[in-house]
Design an enzyme around this catalytic site. Structure first.
Site, short mmCIF file in Angstrom:
data_model
loop_
_atom_site.label_atom_id
_atom_site.label_comp_id
_atom_site.label_asym_id
_atom_site.label_seq_id
_atom_site.Cartn_x
_atom_site.Cartn_y
_atom_site.Cartn_z
CB ILE A 1 -34.92 -6.48 -30.99
CG1 ILE A 1 -36.00 -5.45 -30.62
CG2 ILE A 1 -33.73 -6.32 -30.06
CD1 ILE A 1 -36.60 -5.65 -29.24
CE1 TYR B 1 -41.89 -12.49 -24.48
CE2 TYR B 1 -42.84 -10.50 -23.52
CZ TYR B 1 -41.85 -11.12 -24.25
OH TYR B 1 -40.80 -10.39 -24.77
#
Length: 203
Positions: A19, A159
Site C-alpha cells: 500500500i 495489531y
C-alpha cells in the site's frame, strides 16, 4: 487528476512495497517530491531507482521506526532530502507473526513490539515533523489504519489494539491542530491485494 500538490514534499513510511508503495507512486505522479522509506535497504533502493527512472523526484530514508534512534535517522534523512516535509503518510506498521494464530499465543512482549512499530513509530515522526508544518501554516498528516482497529477479529489482539490507538491519536491530534493549517486524517482500507496480504492469507 490534479490534487494541487505539485511542489510539495512527502514522506511515506513503509513505501518499499504494498500500500505504501502505491501511495508514494500516486503522490509522485502528482508532482510531489517523495521520500520513500523501508527497513530493507536493497528493496528500498530498487523502488527508489524505479521511481527515478520514471522521472519522479524521489529520495530514500532507510531505518527502523520502532526505535527512537531509527525514527530520528529516518526523519533526518527525509528533512535533508528536500529541505522539509509537507505531507507525512504514516503507513508503516504490522503485527506479530504469532497474532495470526490465537489471542492467547501472543506474548506481552509482542504487544509492546507491535505498539512500537505502529503507534509510537507514527508519534515519533509527528513530533519531529509537525512543528515546521505549523510554522508554514500548511501540512497534511495521513494515518493508514485498518479495519482491525474498529472491527476486531478473535485473533491479532496486538495489531487491532494498536490500530485502535492510532485512530484515537488521529482524532486527538486533529483537534489539537485545529486552525493551524495542518490537517490530520486516517484512511482505513479493507483488504487490498498486496504481497503482504497474500503471505498473511496463505501462511
Amino acid at each position: 487528476m490534479d490534487l494541487q500538490l505539485k511542489g510539495k514534499r512527502a514522506l511515506v513510511t513503509g513505501s518499499n512495497s504494498g500500500i505504501g508503495r502505491g501511495i508514494a507512486k500516486m503522490l509522485a505522479e502528482e508532482g510531489v517530491s517523495v521520500v520513500l522509506h523501508g527497513r530493507n535497504a536493497e528493496r528500498l533502493e530498487a523502488v527508489r531507482a524505479e521511481f527515478a527512472a520514471a522521472g519522479h523526484t524521489v529520495a530514500a530514508a532507510q531505518g527502523d521506526l520502532s526505535t527512537d534512534a531509527g525514527g530520528e535517522s529516518v526523519a533526518d534523512a527525509a528533512l535533508a532530502a528536500f529541505g522539509g516535509i509537507d505531507i507525512l503518510v504514516n503507513n508503516a506498521g504490522g503485527g506479530s507473526e504469532e497474532s495470526k494464530v490465537n489471542w492467547f499465543d501472543v506474548a506481552l512482549t509482542e504487544w509492546v513490539a507491535t505498539y512500537q512499530k505502529n503507534v509510537l513509530a507514527a508519534a515519533r515522526l509527528i513530533h519531529r515533523l509537525t512543528p515546521a508544518m505549523k510554522e508554514q501554516q500548511w501540512g497534511r498528516i495521513i494515518q493508514i489504519g485498518s479495519m482491525a482497529g474498529t472491527i476486531p477479529t478473535s485473533a491479532q489482539p496486538d495489531y487491532g489494539t494498536a490500530k485502535a490507538a492510532m485512530l484515537n491519536m488521529t482524532m486527538s491530534l486533529s483537534k489539537n491542530l485545529k486552525g493551524t493549517g495542518v490537517t490530520v486524517n486516517m484512511v482505513t482500507p479493507g483488504m487490498i491485494m498486496t504481497e503482504g496480504l497474500v503471505d498473511f492469507l496463505t501462511n
